[in-house]
Design a protein around this motif. Structure first.
Motif, mmCIF file in Angstrom:
data_model
loop_
_atom_site.group_PDB
_atom_site.id
_atom_site.type_symbol
_atom_site.label_atom_id
_atom_site.label_comp_id
_atom_site.label_asym_id
_atom_site.label_seq_id
_atom_site.Cartn_x
_atom_site.Cartn_y
_atom_site.Cartn_z
ATOM 1 N N GLN A 10 0.800 -1.227 0.000
ATOM 2 C CA GLN A 10 0.000 0.000 0.000
ATOM 3 C C GLN A 10 0.835 1.279 0.000
ATOM 4 O OE1 GLN A 10 -3.125 0.419 -0.472
ATOM 5 N NE2 GLN A 10 -4.435 -0.999 0.631
ATOM 6 N N SER A 11 2.023 1.226 0.597
ATOM 7 C CA SER A 11 2.831 2.443 0.695
ATOM 8 C C SER A 11 3.575 2.766 -0.598
ATOM 9 C CB SER A 11 3.849 2.315 1.833
ATOM 10 O OG SER A 11 4.800 1.306 1.530
ATOM 11 N N VAL A 12 3.670 1.801 -1.493
ATOM 12 C CA VAL A 12 4.411 2.020 -2.741
ATOM 13 C C VAL A 12 3.617 2.939 -3.663
ATOM 14 C CG1 VAL A 12 5.426 0.923 -4.770
ATOM 15 C CG2 VAL A 12 5.547 -0.223 -2.553
ATOM 16 N N TRP A 67 10.896 1.343 -4.259
ATOM 17 C CA TRP A 67 9.985 0.669 -5.175
ATOM 18 C C TRP A 67 8.934 1.611 -5.748
ATOM 19 C CZ3 TRP A 67 9.666 -4.708 -6.473
ATOM 20 C CH2 TRP A 67 10.701 -5.473 -5.935
ATOM 21 N N TYR A 68 8.488 1.283 -6.964
ATOM 22 C CA TYR A 68 7.416 2.011 -7.647
ATOM 23 C C TYR A 68 6.452 0.993 -8.250
ATOM 24 C CZ TYR A 68 10.504 6.059 -7.274
ATOM 25 O OH TYR A 68 11.302 7.065 -6.795
ATOM 26 N N CYS A 69 5.253 1.463 -8.580
ATOM 27 C CA CYS A 69 4.268 0.578 -9.200
ATOM 28 C C CYS A 69 3.743 1.194 -10.494
ATOM 29 C CB CYS A 69 3.099 0.298 -8.254
ATOM 30 S SG CYS A 69 1.844 -0.794 -8.985
ATOM 31 N N PHE A 70 3.863 0.440 -11.576
ATOM 32 C CA PHE A 70 3.275 0.835 -12.849
ATOM 33 C C PHE A 70 1.923 0.128 -12.951
ATOM 34 C CE2 PHE A 70 2.202 0.824 -17.247
ATOM 35 C CZ PHE A 70 2.885 1.855 -17.856
ATOM 36 N N PRO A 71 0.811 0.866 -12.880
ATOM 37 C CA PRO A 71 -0.507 0.235 -12.988
ATOM 38 C C PRO A 71 -0.889 0.107 -14.461
ATOM 39 C CG PRO A 71 -0.776 2.563 -12.486
ATOM 40 C CD PRO A 71 0.705 2.323 -12.640
ATOM 41 N N GLU A 92 9.767 -7.127 0.811
ATOM 42 C CA GLU A 92 10.141 -6.274 1.941
ATOM 43 C C GLU A 92 10.559 -4.899 1.445
ATOM 44 O OE1 GLU A 92 9.642 -7.160 4.929
ATOM 45 O OE2 GLU A 92 9.270 -9.311 4.628
ATOM 46 N N GLY A 93 10.068 -4.523 0.286
ATOM 47 C CA GLY A 93 10.498 -3.273 -0.331
ATOM 48 C C GLY A 93 9.998 -2.039 0.381
ATOM 49 N N SER A 94 10.779 -0.961 0.273
ATOM 50 C CA SER A 94 10.417 0.306 0.920
ATOM 51 C C SER A 94 9.816 1.262 -0.104
ATOM 52 C CB SER A 94 11.655 0.951 1.536
ATOM 53 O OG SER A 94 12.536 1.421 0.524
ATOM 54 N N ARG A 95 9.162 2.275 0.409
ATOM 55 C CA ARG A 95 8.569 3.324 -0.427
ATOM 56 C C ARG A 95 9.638 4.065 -1.228
ATOM 57 N NH1 ARG A 95 3.958 6.640 -0.283
ATOM 58 N NH2 ARG A 95 4.317 8.845 -0.749
ATOM 59 N N TYR A 113 5.022 -3.929 -9.751
ATOM 60 C CA TYR A 113 5.930 -3.324 -8.771
ATOM 61 C C TYR A 113 7.369 -3.608 -9.190
ATOM 62 C CZ TYR A 113 1.816 -2.735 -5.826
ATOM 63 O OH TYR A 113 0.580 -2.362 -5.336
ATOM 64 N N PHE A 114 8.213 -2.563 -9.213
ATOM 65 C CA PHE A 114 9.599 -2.770 -9.623
ATOM 66 C C PHE A 114 10.543 -1.951 -8.753
ATOM 67 C CE2 PHE A 114 8.015 0.784 -12.128
ATOM 68 C CZ PHE A 114 9.059 1.710 -12.109
ATOM 69 N N HIS A 115 11.733 -2.519 -8.522
ATOM 70 C CA HIS A 115 12.786 -1.814 -7.811
ATOM 71 C C HIS A 115 13.302 -0.686 -8.698
ATOM 72 C CE1 HIS A 115 16.797 -1.050 -6.083
ATOM 73 N NE2 HIS A 115 16.309 -1.541 -4.965
ATOM 74 N N ARG A 116 13.700 0.422 -8.092
ATOM 75 C CA ARG A 116 14.096 1.603 -8.874
ATOM 76 C C ARG A 116 15.282 1.345 -9.813
ATOM 77 N NH1 ARG A 116 16.085 5.235 -3.703
ATOM 78 N NH2 ARG A 116 17.634 3.770 -2.875
#
Length: 566
Positions: free
Chosen positions: A184-186, A229-233, A223-226, A244-247
């Motif tokens: 949810q925080s991503v 990580w980012y989310c492409f919807p 266990e990713g942090s805000r 969801y992908f690591h930067r």
């Protein structure tokens, strides 16, 4: 895992030399003039990393050996026209180093981010904000360059000096089931601004193996942090996917914008996704990619590990399509690995044709050959899908229809004519253009159009292994089914396969994993096609035998004749 190797965070800047990715967060700091820029911690970090890289190749000069603080102090003296700015170091030596520093920074994929916070002003002005930063970087570089030269430039090139892309992000609440709450925080990518042509590079340039099922939900490993990580919807066909992908995978994350429709806030808020992809997990079983069907919540979950191999965009694209195809099979639809085009001819006829086959079979090449030999006989050609679509059986009319998945095309540069490649430079995302299996992602059609229900006039298998030339129609349904299901082709180096291969239904992205569920759907589809007297055949592309266009053009000519005269 080595993702933190050569990675630093300084103020608003994240810089990873290993992945050649830089992320600048305007919410943390927005630099307003060249004096703030030259005094910033962010520039200090770039200079520090640059000088460290010069030591590794033993190419640094006396000026560079003086260290970061002396380097920056010298630049400030030059900008301020201080007396003695060139007293310690040679003017030409400084100029050469500045050119190399500028090139070093621009060798990164540079992405700026702005979090919306529901701010309409930010939403409307984010491109202006990013443009101003680009202007600042150019202004500082040119100021130093021209002072060192002692004269103004006569030619100016307005390159993307600051960033390649700017991304608006937004935190959006969606009904996350138990154990998914950590997502949810991503932040979701809301709006993307790309500066094409984008020439991006990755360590890997080929996809290997197939994705397999695991018995445990990969969400337990996230266990990713805000910050990271980012989310492409994405809207993939009629599936809603949260990718969801690591930067460090921003190359792939940005490339998605040319391939899939970005889901808007209304599509996300209060909506559970059909698909979730976790791209860049610290560990996966066997350090390879997997999927899991969370039946309780009806979510298909994919996992891809963080390593050099998965930097190739094909991993992100194909895992997304695998999850979508599994979702389609579960709903009784048939995933199609192929291309679908709607062709309008000069004689007034319009035909919708599906080219079918695994990677390298000649689907795209057949379409291009058809365009080349048709001349003015083709009025227009519309791409419905370029790589993956689905067939749906219905109880009513038309009984069988096709839909696409992608709004863009991910194609090998070798498969494109120079005209197509150059005509799309102002829109394209180019991946490893100097290497074998170089790719470009270009927009192809609108989302609303690809998900419409399209009737099918012809379905042909792209046969790249036979030495025959032309087009062959299957009069016998059983023979047609056998050909399509066996999925034979000669591998052409787009994956790790070599020689003659067979893949169930020519589709390792869903049907291979769920063969038992897919076979009954295939049977029903072929029954319907033959009941409706749809043309089912194969086109001999000849690509596994020779690379000349002559044989393929002959086959395309026969295809053209059949389409225009049937």
């Amino acid at each position: 895992m080595t993702k933190e190797t050569q990675a630093i965070t300084s103020g608003a800047l994240y810089l990873n030399q290993n992945r050649k990715v830089a992320v600048l967060d305007y919410n943390k700091k927005y630099i307003k003039n060249i004096f703030e820029l030259i005094n910033s911690d962010e520039l200090r970090s770039v200079v520090s990393q640059f000088l460290a890289s010069r030591k590794q190749v033993d190419s640094n000069t006396t000026f560079e050996k003086a260290g970061t603080e002396t380097y920056l102090k010298t630049l400030k003296s030059i900008v301020l026209d201080e007396e003695g700015a060139f007293a310690t170091f040679n003017r030409q030596e400084i100029l050469a180093s500045i050119e190399d520093l500028y090139s070093f920074y621009r060798s990164f994929l540079r992405v700026s981010t702005i979090n919306l916070h529901d701010n309409d002003v930010v939403a409307s002005e984010f491109m202006t904000i990013d443009n101003r930063f680009n202007e600042l970087v150019i202004e500082l570089y040119r100021t130093i360059e021209e002072k060192l030269q002692g004269h103004l430039n006569k030619t100016y090139r307005q390159v993307n000096a600051g960033t390649n892309a700017c991304v608006l992000t937004q935190t959006i609440k969606w009904p996350a089931p138990k154990s998914y709450e950590k997502l949810q925080s991503v932040r979701f990518l809301d709006t993307l601004m790309l500066r094409p042509p984008m020439m991006m590079h990755t360590k890997s340039n080929k996809r290997e193996g197939v994705f397999s099922e695991v018995s445990d939900n990969p969400i337990t490993k996230f266990e990713g942090s805000r910050e990271e990580w980012y989310c492409f919807p994405a809207k993939i066909g009629e599936s809603l996917a949260y990718i969801y992908f690591h930067r460090d995978y921003f190359v792939s994350g940005l490339s998605l914008a040319n391939l899939f429709e970005v889901a808007d806030r209304k599509s996300i808020e209060g909506q559970k996704p059909d698909l979730i992809l976790l791209f860049g997990l610290a560990e996966t079983e066997g350090d390879v990619s997997h999927y899991y069907h969370d039946e309780a919540n009806d979510i298909w979950v994919g996992e891809v590990p963080y390593n050099d191999k998965t930097t190739y965009f094909g991993y992100m694209k194909k895992m997304c399509l695998t999850l979508h195809n599994l979702h389609m099979i579960d709903k009784g639809k048939l995933p199609i690995h192929g291309s679908m085009v709607r062709i309008s001819f000069s004689n007034g006829k319009t035909k919708t044709v599906v080219f079918f086959g695994d990677s390298g079979a000649g689907k795209s090449e057949s379409i291009e050959a058809l365009q080349e030999i048709a001349d003015d006989k083709i009025v227009s050609m519309e791409t419905i899908f370029d790589d993956m679509g689905s067939f749906t059986l219905t109880d009513g009319e038309p009984g069988l229809y096709a839909q696409g998945t992608e709004t863009g095309a991910f194609v090998r540069l070798d498969d494109l004519s120079s005209a197509v490649a150059f005509n799309n430079m102002d829109r394209g995302v180019y991946l490893n253009p100097e290497r074998k299996n170089a790719r470009v992602i270009i927009p192809a059609n609108a989302y609303e159009r690809i998900i419409q229900h399209h009737e099918i006039d012809m379905w042909v298998y792209a046969n790249n292994y036979s030495d025959q030339i032309g087009l062959h129609q299957f009069d016998d349904k059983a023979e047609a089914e056998e050909t399509f299901i066996s999925g034979k082709r000669r591998a052409l180096g787009t994956t790790d396969e070599v020689g003659m291969t067979t893949t169930f239904f020519a589709n390792p992205f869903g049907p291979v994993q769920e063969e038992a569920k897919t076979r009954p759907i295939i049977e029903k589809v072929f029954d319907k096609l033959y009941d409706d007297k749809v043309y089912v055949g194969e086109i001999y592309t000849h690509l596994g035998n020779d690379k000349s266009k002559d044989s393929l053009n002959e086959s395309a000519q026969e295809l053209l004749n059949v389409l225009m005269n049937s």
